[in-house]
Design a protein around this motif. Structure first.
Motif, PDB file in Angstrom:
ATOM      1  N   ILE A 178       0.665  -1.416  -0.083  1.00  0.00           N
ATOM      2  CA  ILE A 178      -0.011  -0.028  -0.052  1.00  0.00           C
ATOM      3  C   ILE A 178       0.964   1.163  -0.046  1.00  0.00           C
ATOM      4  CG2 ILE A 178      -1.648   1.031   1.278  1.00  0.00           C
ATOM      5  CD1 ILE A 178      -2.635  -1.362   2.309  1.00  0.00           C
ATOM      6  N   ILE A 179       0.630   1.991  -1.084  1.00  0.00           N
ATOM      7  CA  ILE A 179       1.877   3.136  -1.627  1.00  0.00           C
ATOM      8  C   ILE A 179       1.131   4.251  -1.180  1.00  0.00           C
ATOM      9  CG2 ILE A 179       3.440   4.070  -2.945  1.00  0.00           C
ATOM     10  CD1 ILE A 179       3.330   1.416  -4.327  1.00  0.00           C
ATOM     11  N   ALA A 180       1.708   5.239  -0.351  1.00  0.00           N
ATOM     12  CA  ALA A 180       1.179   6.430   0.046  1.00  0.00           C
ATOM     13  C   ALA A 180       2.148   7.843  -0.209  1.00  0.00           C
ATOM     14  CB  ALA A 180       0.467   6.629   1.394  1.00  0.00           C
ATOM     15  N   PRO A 181       1.676   8.802  -0.801  1.00  0.00           N
ATOM     16  CA  PRO A 181       2.572   9.774  -1.219  1.00  0.00           C
ATOM     17  C   PRO A 181       2.711  10.633   0.285  1.00  0.00           C
ATOM     18  CG  PRO A 181       0.771  10.381  -1.852  1.00  0.00           C
ATOM     19  CD  PRO A 181       0.366   9.060  -1.575  1.00  0.00           C
ATOM     20  N   LEU A 182       3.972  10.884   0.618  1.00  0.00           N
ATOM     21  CA  LEU A 182       4.213  12.094   1.912  1.00  0.00           C
ATOM     22  C   LEU A 182       4.625  13.330   1.300  1.00  0.00           C
ATOM     23  CD1 LEU A 182       6.375   9.612   4.077  1.00  0.00           C
ATOM     24  CD2 LEU A 182       4.064   9.865   4.117  1.00  0.00           C
ATOM     25  N   LYS A 183       4.689  14.262   2.366  1.00  0.00           N
ATOM     26  CA  LYS A 183       5.053  15.457   2.018  1.00  0.00           C
ATOM     27  C   LYS A 183       6.418  15.489   1.287  1.00  0.00           C
ATOM     28  CE  LYS A 183       2.679  17.867   5.703  1.00  0.00           C
ATOM     29  NZ  LYS A 183       2.676  18.732   6.979  1.00  0.00           N
ATOM     30  N   TYR A 184       6.897  16.542   0.486  1.00  0.00           N
ATOM     31  CA  TYR A 184       8.245  16.772  -0.025  1.00  0.00           C
ATOM     32  C   TYR A 184       8.748  15.696  -1.096  1.00  0.00           C
ATOM     33  CZ  TYR A 184       8.245  19.844   4.093  1.00  0.00           C
ATOM     34  OH  TYR A 184       7.742  20.780   5.007  1.00  0.00           O
ATOM     35  N   SER A 185       7.556  15.156  -1.770  1.00  0.00           N
ATOM     36  CA  SER A 185       7.751  14.277  -2.651  1.00  0.00           C
ATOM     37  C   SER A 185       8.514  12.824  -2.165  1.00  0.00           C
ATOM     38  CB  SER A 185       8.684  14.811  -3.881  1.00  0.00           C
ATOM     39  OG  SER A 185       8.271  15.998  -4.427  1.00  0.00           O
ATOM     40  N   LEU A 186       8.233  12.388  -1.070  1.00  0.00           N
ATOM     41  CA  LEU A 186       8.588  11.446  -0.392  1.00  0.00           C
ATOM     42  C   LEU A 186       7.561  10.116  -0.668  1.00  0.00           C
ATOM     43  CD1 LEU A 186      10.120  12.829   2.890  1.00  0.00           C
ATOM     44  CD2 LEU A 186      11.366  11.695   1.095  1.00  0.00           C
ATOM     45  N   THR A 187       8.003   8.935  -0.699  1.00  0.00           N
ATOM     46  CA  THR A 187       6.731   8.152  -0.995  1.00  0.00           C
ATOM     47  C   THR A 187       7.044   7.026   0.239  1.00  0.00           C
ATOM     48  OG1 THR A 187       6.898   8.270  -3.327  1.00  0.00           O
ATOM     49  CG2 THR A 187       6.160   6.191  -2.233  1.00  0.00           C
ATOM     50  N   LEU A 188       5.820   6.580   0.921  1.00  0.00           N
ATOM     51  CA  LEU A 188       5.773   5.757   2.008  1.00  0.00           C
ATOM     52  C   LEU A 188       5.303   4.304   1.250  1.00  0.00           C
ATOM     53  CD1 LEU A 188       5.894   4.962   4.858  1.00  0.00           C
ATOM     54  CD2 LEU A 188       3.600   5.706   5.112  1.00  0.00           C
ATOM     55  N   SER A 189       5.796   3.307   1.631  1.00  0.00           N
ATOM     56  CA  SER A 189       5.368   1.968   1.041  1.00  0.00           C
ATOM     57  C   SER A 189       5.175   1.158   2.270  1.00  0.00           C
ATOM     58  CB  SER A 189       6.295   1.049   0.146  1.00  0.00           C
ATOM     59  OG  SER A 189       5.704   0.019  -0.130  1.00  0.00           O
ATOM     60  N   ILE A 190       4.112   0.472   2.577  1.00  0.00           N
ATOM     61  CA  ILE A 190       3.556  -0.388   3.769  1.00  0.00           C
ATOM     62  C   ILE A 190       3.387  -1.899   2.866  1.00  0.00           C
ATOM     63  CG2 ILE A 190       2.029  -0.695   5.577  1.00  0.00           C
ATOM     64  CD1 ILE A 190       1.811   2.219   5.940  1.00  0.00           C
ATOM     65  N   ASN A 191       3.975  -2.427   3.406  1.00  0.00           N
ATOM     66  CA  ASN A 191       4.028  -3.903   2.690  1.00  0.00           C
ATOM     67  C   ASN A 191       3.594  -4.976   3.640  1.00  0.00           C
ATOM     68  OD1 ASN A 191       5.538  -2.859   0.472  1.00  0.00           O
ATOM     69  ND2 ASN A 191       7.355  -2.859   1.956  1.00  0.00           N
ATOM     70  N   ILE A 192       2.216  -5.655   3.228  1.00  0.00           N
ATOM     71  CA  ILE A 192       1.544  -6.433   4.184  1.00  0.00           C
ATOM     72  C   ILE A 192       1.527  -7.868   3.477  1.00  0.00           C
ATOM     73  CG2 ILE A 192      -0.838  -6.911   5.016  1.00  0.00           C
ATOM     74  CD1 ILE A 192      -1.258  -3.939   4.596  1.00  0.00           C
ATOM     75  N   SER A 193       2.054  -9.003   4.419  1.00  0.00           N
ATOM     76  CA  SER A 193       1.955 -10.133   3.742  1.00  0.00           C
ATOM     77  C   SER A 193       0.729 -10.494   3.053  1.00  0.00           C
ATOM     78  CB  SER A 193       2.409 -11.220   5.039  1.00  0.00           C
ATOM     79  OG  SER A 193       2.296 -12.664   4.587  1.00  0.00           O
ATOM     80  N   ARG A 194       1.070 -11.063   1.922  1.00  0.00           N
ATOM     81  CA  ARG A 194      -0.297 -11.391   1.068  1.00  0.00           C
ATOM     82  C   ARG A 194      -0.961 -12.814   1.746  1.00  0.00           C
ATOM     83  NH1 ARG A 194       1.123 -13.293  -4.672  1.00  0.00           N
ATOM     84  NH2 ARG A 194       1.952 -11.275  -5.049  1.00  0.00           N
ATOM     85  N   SER A 195      -0.342 -13.653   2.472  1.00  0.00           N
ATOM     86  CA  SER A 195      -0.999 -14.585   3.283  1.00  0.00           C
ATOM     87  C   SER A 195      -1.966 -14.131   4.126  1.00  0.00           C
ATOM     88  CB  SER A 195       0.108 -15.445   3.920  1.00  0.00           C
ATOM     89  OG  SER A 195       0.720 -14.819   5.025  1.00  0.00           O
ATOM     90  N   TYR A 196      -1.849 -12.969   4.647  1.00  0.00           N
ATOM     91  CA  TYR A 196      -2.811 -12.375   5.513  1.00  0.00           C
ATOM     92  C   TYR A 196      -4.164 -11.940   4.955  1.00  0.00           C
ATOM     93  CZ  TYR A 196      -5.090  -8.738   8.622  1.00  0.00           C
ATOM     94  OH  TYR A 196      -6.001  -8.061   9.269  1.00  0.00           O
ATOM     95  N   PHE A 197      -4.083 -11.354   3.853  1.00  0.00           N
ATOM     96  CA  PHE A 197      -5.198 -11.155   2.871  1.00  0.00           C
ATOM     97  C   PHE A 197      -5.666 -12.576   2.498  1.00  0.00           C
ATOM     98  CE2 PHE A 197      -2.904  -7.263   2.208  1.00  0.00           C
ATOM     99  CZ  PHE A 197      -3.802  -6.417   2.359  1.00  0.00           C
ATOM    100  N   ARG A 198      -5.098 -13.548   2.206  1.00  0.00           N
ATOM    101  CA  ARG A 198      -5.490 -14.816   1.691  1.00  0.00           C
ATOM    102  C   ARG A 198      -6.158 -15.273   2.892  1.00  0.00           C
ATOM    103  NH1 ARG A 198      -1.264 -16.800   0.091  1.00  0.00           N
ATOM    104  NH2 ARG A 198      -0.507 -18.044   1.860  1.00  0.00           N
ATOM    105  N   THR A 199      -5.772 -15.385   3.982  1.00  0.00           N
ATOM    106  CA  THR A 199      -6.587 -15.843   5.182  1.00  0.00           C
ATOM    107  C   THR A 199      -7.943 -15.120   5.414  1.00  0.00           C
ATOM    108  OG1 THR A 199      -4.555 -16.398   6.346  1.00  0.00           O
ATOM    109  CG2 THR A 199      -6.402 -16.311   7.541  1.00  0.00           C
ATOM    110  N   LEU A 200      -8.106 -13.761   5.210  1.00  0.00           N
ATOM    111  CA  LEU A 200      -9.142 -13.185   5.365  1.00  0.00           C
ATOM    112  C   LEU A 200     -10.223 -13.513   4.557  1.00  0.00           C
ATOM    113  CD1 LEU A 200      -7.967  -9.264   5.990  1.00  0.00           C
ATOM    114  CD2 LEU A 200      -8.966 -10.868   7.528  1.00  0.00           C
ATOM    115  N   PHE A 201      -9.728 -13.700   3.007  1.00  0.00           N
ATOM    116  CA  PHE A 201     -10.547 -14.060   2.040  1.00  0.00           C
ATOM    117  C   PHE A 201     -11.177 -15.621   2.097  1.00  0.00           C
ATOM    118  CE2 PHE A 201      -8.983 -10.283  -0.323  1.00  0.00           C
ATOM    119  CZ  PHE A 201     -10.019  -9.748  -0.499  1.00  0.00           C
TER     120      PHE A 201
END
Length: 577
Positions: A178-201
């Motif tokens: 999940i990628i979100a822009p920060l101030k001053y053209s910085l980029t934040l990437s929060i990486n979540i294990s795909r197995s977590y999504f697979r378990t939810l679904f």
């Protein structure tokens, strides 16, 4: 007379026999065939309702997940020392570490420790030779994952399903970034294990062969249940076209803070058609049974009708002989009518009694709501008057005059009828008045951010004095002892019939034992002795909106306090605004 009755019985028997025989057979045919379509429609409706319910439950999980994303993003955007460090790092060819980086290390390690489904977090800037990966400062070449880094520098960003992300001091894992822009053209990437999504679904999957997936705004499938994993990275529209008429498709939008996502379900139509086919087989059997049973049923019902006719005729015959009324003063012509009159009269009496009891209960609820609203006032009035007195003694007449004006405006608002609705805009305005008064009275550094669309949510009716205790709680318990600014973000969103309100601050927070004690106190049905504001809000929510409304708390040391409220908008029995 007896001969006439015998002739009537014969004709009545023949008529009833034909009537019941024809009615039962025709009813079976006329109702059975449409029932096939009705059952199919009901099964389809049930599938839709079940899937919508699963969408709603899954939406809560995704909302909690994106709240964490917003929390990390808020930490970065509201931390000027960290942003300054990142800018210096992007302009410097030498890697260096400072206090802001060490604070980031402590914060991100705590976050990863308490959320095991978070694989990693990284911050990058286009043109910078360095990347922050979890608690490490790395050279981009040293970090690797070249295609991943290249994607982070592209705009606009979208959610990304990435294969085998390495580094971060962890083993390679498939992740959803999940990628979100920060101030001053910085980029934040929060990486979540795909197995977590697979378990939810997988947990949300209700039917055999069902495909359940999550697609990004650009139509790419980024996560899903086990049955849909082979389609990860594919175009969702092409998949829907491929499934075609063989699957029943449903699509649900998730309005997340950063972007819109879609949850999609594809259920084999054979599941929807199976009950109708099964019913068709049973319908053939029922038609055969109905044909033979119709004659027997007609005989039984006709026999019972004869008995009623005989009883009524006997009463009339007796009345003719005796010259007296059949039921005395009753207006009923027979015992059956008389019984119906008595049942109707008893029903009216019971309905009237229930109406009186309901009105009594509503009066009790209104009285308790009034008492709870006024419970806030003495505490607020005492503290404010004391502050005004101190300002006068200190010779700050203008400040005291300003505080008196704010105080009188807020006091007039707080003692009004709690049964009369107020809008969210009115509540925001009075909450800002209270915050200005509290700032003058208590001091400290508190910043309040109102995050909602005024055109959509501003006119909505809401409980009076809902936000004031929350803001008061920040001034009482959420300020940093070292004078650092505490930010409170009040966010309002609606989904279907539900209204969601969250108030999250980045104050000092509290440990688990203190949080559990606070939760137990505000949900108790006994007297409110401490944390009056939050306990008062919870009690009034239950009285006004019913048990469907919820108030939940989330906190940990150094991570602030989150107050989350859910209200069923259909349960708002307010007077008009």
């Amino acid at each position: 007379m007896k001969r006439s009755i015998k002739g009537l019985k014969r004709r009545f028997f023949a008529t009833n026999l034909l009537k019941y025989l024809v009615v039962i057979l025709l009813s079976t045919l006329l109702m059975g065939i449409p029932a096939l379509f009705v059952v199919q429609g009901q099964v389809k409706q049930q599938v839709e309702q079940t899937t919508e319910a699963v969408f709603a439950l899954s939406s809560n999980s995704f909302e909690n997940l994106f709240n964490i994303v917003s929390e990390i993003r808020t930490y970065c955007d509201t931390n000027p020392s960290l942003l300054l460090y990142l800018l210096q790092l992007s302009m410097d060819k030498q890697a260096f570490e400072n206090k802001a980086f060490y604070e980031w290390q402590g914060y991100i390690n705590t976050t990863l420790l308490t959320r095991p489904y978070l694989h990693s977090v990284c911050i990058v800037k286009a043109g910078s030779p360095f990347i922050i990966a979890n608690d490490q400062l790395l050279d981009k070449a040293q970090f690797g994952n070249e295609s991943f880094l290249q994607y982070l520098t592209l705009f606009p960003h979208d959610i990304l399903s990435y294969q085998s992300l390495s580094g971060f001091g962890q083993m390679q894992q498939d992740v959803v970034s999940i990628i979100a822009p920060l101030k001053y053209s910085l980029t934040l990437s929060i990486n979540i294990s795909r197995s977590y999504f697979r378990t939810l679904f997988n947990e949300a999957t209700q039917y055999s062969g069902q495909l359940f997936w999550l697609e990004s705004g650009n139509g790419t499938i980024v996560a899903g249940n086990q049955a849909s994993e082979s389609y990860l990275g594919a175009n969702a529209k092409q998949l829907r076209d491929e499934l075609g008429e063989d699957y029943y498709l449903q699509r649900h939008i998730l309005n997340m803070p950063l972007q819109s996502l879609y949850m999609c379900s594809a259920i084999p139509r054979s599941i929807v058609m199976a009950p109708a086919l099964h019913l068709g087989n049973w319908l053939l059997i029922v038609i055969i049974i109905a044909f033979f049973s119709a004659m027997l049923i007609s005989l039984v019902l006709t026999s019972r009708s004869y008995q009623k006719i005989n009883r009524i005729l006997s009463l009339f015959e007796s009345n003719e002989l005796d010259g007296q009324q059949i039921l005395g003063d009753s207006k009923a012509l027979d015992t059956y009518t008389y019984i119906l009159e008595q049942v109707a009269e008893a029903y009216v009496r019971e309905s009237k009694l229930k109406e009186e009891i309901t009105q009594h209960n509503l009066d009790l609820v209104s009285s308790e709501l009034t008492a709870l609203q006024y419970q806030i006032n003495p505490h607020f009035i005492f503290n404010t008057l004391q502050s005004i007195d101190l300002a006068i003694k200190a010779g700050k007449d203008s400040e005291a005059s300003r505080m008196i004006g704010l105080f009188s405006d807020l006091l007039r608002y707080s003692i009004q009828n709690p049964n009369q609705a107020v809008t969210i805009l009115q509540e925001e305005e009075k909450s800002k008045t209270y915050a200005a008064l509290a700032q003058s009275r208590i001091g400290g550094k508190v910043r309040i951010i109102w995050d909602y669309e005024e055109v959509i949510y501003g006119p909505l009716p809401i409980l009076r004095l809902l936000f004031q205790p929350i803001i008061e709680n920040v001034y009482q318990h959420g300020m940093w002892p070292d004078g650092k600014t505490t930010t409170l973000r009040i966010r309002i969103r609606a989904k279907g019939e539900w209204l969601y309100i969250s108030a999250v601050d980045n104050g000092p927070g509290m440990d688990k034992s203190s949080l559990d004690a606070l939760k137990a106190h505000i949900h108790t049905s006994g007297p409110i002795t401490s944390h009056i504001g939050l306990a008062n809000i919870n009690r009034r929510l239950l009285l006004r909106y019913g048990t469907d409304s919820t108030l939940s708390l989330h906190s940990s040391p150094g991570m602030g306090l989150g107050i989350f409220i859910r209200i069923n908008q259909k349960m708002i029995p307010f007077d008009n605004c």
